[in-house]
Design an enzyme around this catalytic site. Sequence first.
Site, PDB file in Angstrom:
ATOM      1  N   ASP A  46      41.731  47.875  35.550  1.00 39.00           N
ATOM      2  CA  ASP A  46      40.916  46.769  35.164  1.00 39.00           C
ATOM      3  C   ASP A  46      41.388  45.174  35.327  1.00 39.00           C
ATOM      4  O   ASP A  46      42.293  44.630  35.348  1.00 39.00           O
ATOM      5  CB  ASP A  46      42.033  46.283  33.423  1.00 39.00           C
ATOM      6  CG  ASP A  46      41.085  45.812  32.672  1.00 39.00           C
ATOM      7  OD1 ASP A  46      40.818  44.372  32.756  1.00 39.00           O
ATOM      8  OD2 ASP A  46      41.066  47.150  31.923  1.00 39.00           O
ATOM      9  N   SER A  90      36.570  43.897  27.260  1.00 40.27           N
ATOM     10  CA  SER A  90      36.456  45.378  28.360  1.00 40.27           C
ATOM     11  C   SER A  90      36.777  46.470  27.107  1.00 40.27           C
ATOM     12  O   SER A  90      36.582  47.435  27.661  1.00 40.27           O
ATOM     13  CB  SER A  90      38.877  45.321  28.021  1.00 40.27           C
ATOM     14  OG  SER A  90      38.722  44.193  29.217  1.00 40.27           O
ATOM     15  N   HIS A 273      44.150  36.855  33.766  1.00 41.39           N
ATOM     16  CA  HIS A 273      44.339  35.947  33.119  1.00 41.39           C
ATOM     17  C   HIS A 273      45.446  35.004  32.623  1.00 41.39           C
ATOM     18  O   HIS A 273      45.137  34.029  32.336  1.00 41.39           O
ATOM     19  CB  HIS A 273      44.808  36.868  31.634  1.00 41.39           C
ATOM     20  CG  HIS A 273      43.897  37.360  31.669  1.00 41.39           C
ATOM     21  ND1 HIS A 273      42.234  37.090  30.585  1.00 41.39           N
ATOM     22  CD2 HIS A 273      43.373  38.676  30.214  1.00 41.39           C
ATOM     23  CE1 HIS A 273      41.730  37.741  30.342  1.00 41.39           C
ATOM     24  NE2 HIS A 273      41.826  39.010  30.235  1.00 41.39           N
ATOM     25  N   ASP A 311      35.960  46.821  35.510  1.00 43.53           N
ATOM     26  CA  ASP A 311      34.934  46.508  34.341  1.00 43.53           C
ATOM     27  C   ASP A 311      34.745  45.424  34.517  1.00 43.53           C
ATOM     28  O   ASP A 311      33.725  45.171  33.190  1.00 43.53           O
ATOM     29  CB  ASP A 311      35.963  47.065  32.813  1.00 43.53           C
ATOM     30  CG  ASP A 311      37.273  46.776  32.913  1.00 43.53           C
ATOM     31  OD1 ASP A 311      37.701  45.992  33.368  1.00 43.53           O
ATOM     32  OD2 ASP A 311      37.843  46.543  31.810  1.00 43.53           O
ATOM     33  N   HIS A 410      37.917  35.600  31.997  1.00 44.00           N
ATOM     34  CA  HIS A 410      36.414  37.325  32.588  1.00 44.00           C
ATOM     35  C   HIS A 410      35.649  36.516  32.627  1.00 44.00           C
ATOM     36  O   HIS A 410      35.487  35.387  33.172  1.00 44.00           O
ATOM     37  CB  HIS A 410      36.850  38.558  31.548  1.00 44.00           C
ATOM     38  CG  HIS A 410      37.163  39.199  31.028  1.00 44.00           C
ATOM     39  ND1 HIS A 410      37.234  40.153  30.243  1.00 44.00           N
ATOM     40  CD2 HIS A 410      38.398  39.244  31.182  1.00 44.00           C
ATOM     41  CE1 HIS A 410      38.325  40.755  29.661  1.00 44.00           C
ATOM     42  NE2 HIS A 410      39.302  40.181  30.462  1.00 44.00           N
TER      43      HIS A 410
END
Length: 591
Positions: A46, A90, A273, A311, A410
């Site tokens: 991820d 996500s 993040h 992703d 993101h």
Amino acid sequence: MNKRTIKNSLSLSLIVALAFGVAVPQQASAASSAPTAKNVIMMIPDGMSVGATTLARYMLNEKGDVPLNLDEYVTAMVKTRWTNGPITDSAPAATAYATGNKTISGALGVDASLNPHASVLEAAQLEGKATGLIATSEFMHATPAGYSSHEVKRSNYAPIAEQMLNQKLDVLLGTGAAKVDTKVLDIIGIAKDKGYTVLNDRNELLATNADHVWGNFTGTISGKNNLSYDLDRDPAVEPSLAEMTTKAIELLNRDKDGFFLMVEGSKIDWAAHANDTVGIATDTLAFDKAFKAAVDFAKADGNTIVIAATDHGNSGITIGSNASTTYDKDGFGILAPLKGAAKTAEGAMVLVDKTKSEASLDSALKAYGIDPADAAIAKEIAAFKADPTTANLVKTMSTKCAIGYTTGGHTGEDVPLYVFAPAGVKLPKGVIDNTSVATFVADSMGVNLSEATSKLFVDVTSMGTMDTQTNEFTFNRKDGKLVKIKANQSVASVDGVPMDLDGQVAVYTDKHFYVPKQLVDNNDEQKVEQTQPKVEQTQPEEKKVVNYTVQPGDTLSEIAQKFGTTYQTIQELNNIVDPDLIYPGQIFVMP
């Protein structure tokens, strides 16, 4: 292992953006000899941007010329956009990978109109395959939930967990039960009642031989909320991602029909993040080891496909930043401090005491690989000591190593697709859409997502009434029998007699109630809930499916006219992303 009694007869052709050069496997059907795999392992690191894998190589040696295990298997690039924009959350990203559908931000297992769609995991279950999920976040987090639930809001952990508990997964490894109050849903208690062996630490994981296992491991820092970053975990207590992957494969591989396993390296995203360079690099390496474990099995097995793709990107991480004005003179040693870190930012911050003493601040810096007396980053060290936050700590390392970040969120770039497959399997090539990953997985297993959706989700809203206090829906079937079933459950009452739906779960979303087709059909004989082994049931004969092979010059509208339908119906039935991009040789399932 759980055995589903419903068998799909056809495989949906791989509908992908051929304009971008994607190789398309032939449809796996009675008339096709296209190779399929008995097992599929889908692995999702991820939030792992390309910058993360580049940086991870420099953790292996100074010059960064030792390859990752992932490197030789890059086969395509994946577009990560969601329904309404270029930068995805996500939840819609997981939905695209799991179901082949775009959706809105925050939604899981539903399309943009909030209709539920079967995931590749659920389609595998319909084929009798064993299934498993692994995550280092809480297990109800967006990515695992995207494969095993159907919920409009990803934050609704209780109904997500309830669906997963009733789905009859064979293996779930991770933690996160503490995120739901036991007064609302006693996750571990229910798991035990359903026959799961609950695993609490690494030793129990390595020793287990149970058919159905539920991981409830304790993270070094976060307890039962989520697992630790690989660098911070206690290896004697907390299993690594590679160890969980290896054990899950061992348990699932006992199923004669094969298995589907989804593995998520969840906290690469969390580190990104936080702009935690150490956390990004070390958890990327931990994921790479898990990928190797999966590929080693697949090579020995000869009938397994391993797929890995993040992703979405996260943080805009780069080697090189605005703070570095000597980038063309800096040697490889500029990244050396990363190797000196003993803790991620999360792990280092635990060392800061309540009084924020000088000694504890120095301990945190040293654990993070920073010399408290380093004059080159004296400004950043002083800022951390004046305000000891994670945000200030990570800046010491990123400045020291000239690592750049554009955001704490993101990013929307294309990401690599890594695939190991047995000889003869045609791999995706070029630039593909994220929804095409689901189609490739489905075709690889020989399952049909559209058919699975029609079997799992029949909208019965107009047939009855919903009690919003109890989440129970009541309706009369055509044969006059009274059916009652609660949302997120897999046992119904038919004229007062329990009917076990074998892990097929009722779903309530956007004021619509969906139940499995077998509950609507009049074939509930011998399906009452029982403790004895279930007798294999035979589904009523399905309506004959008609396929159409696209001819030169065909348009979707012309094909629709030939079959007396609309091009929108064909587009929806076959998950066609762009109706203008159809090509001779494609095989469509027709209504």
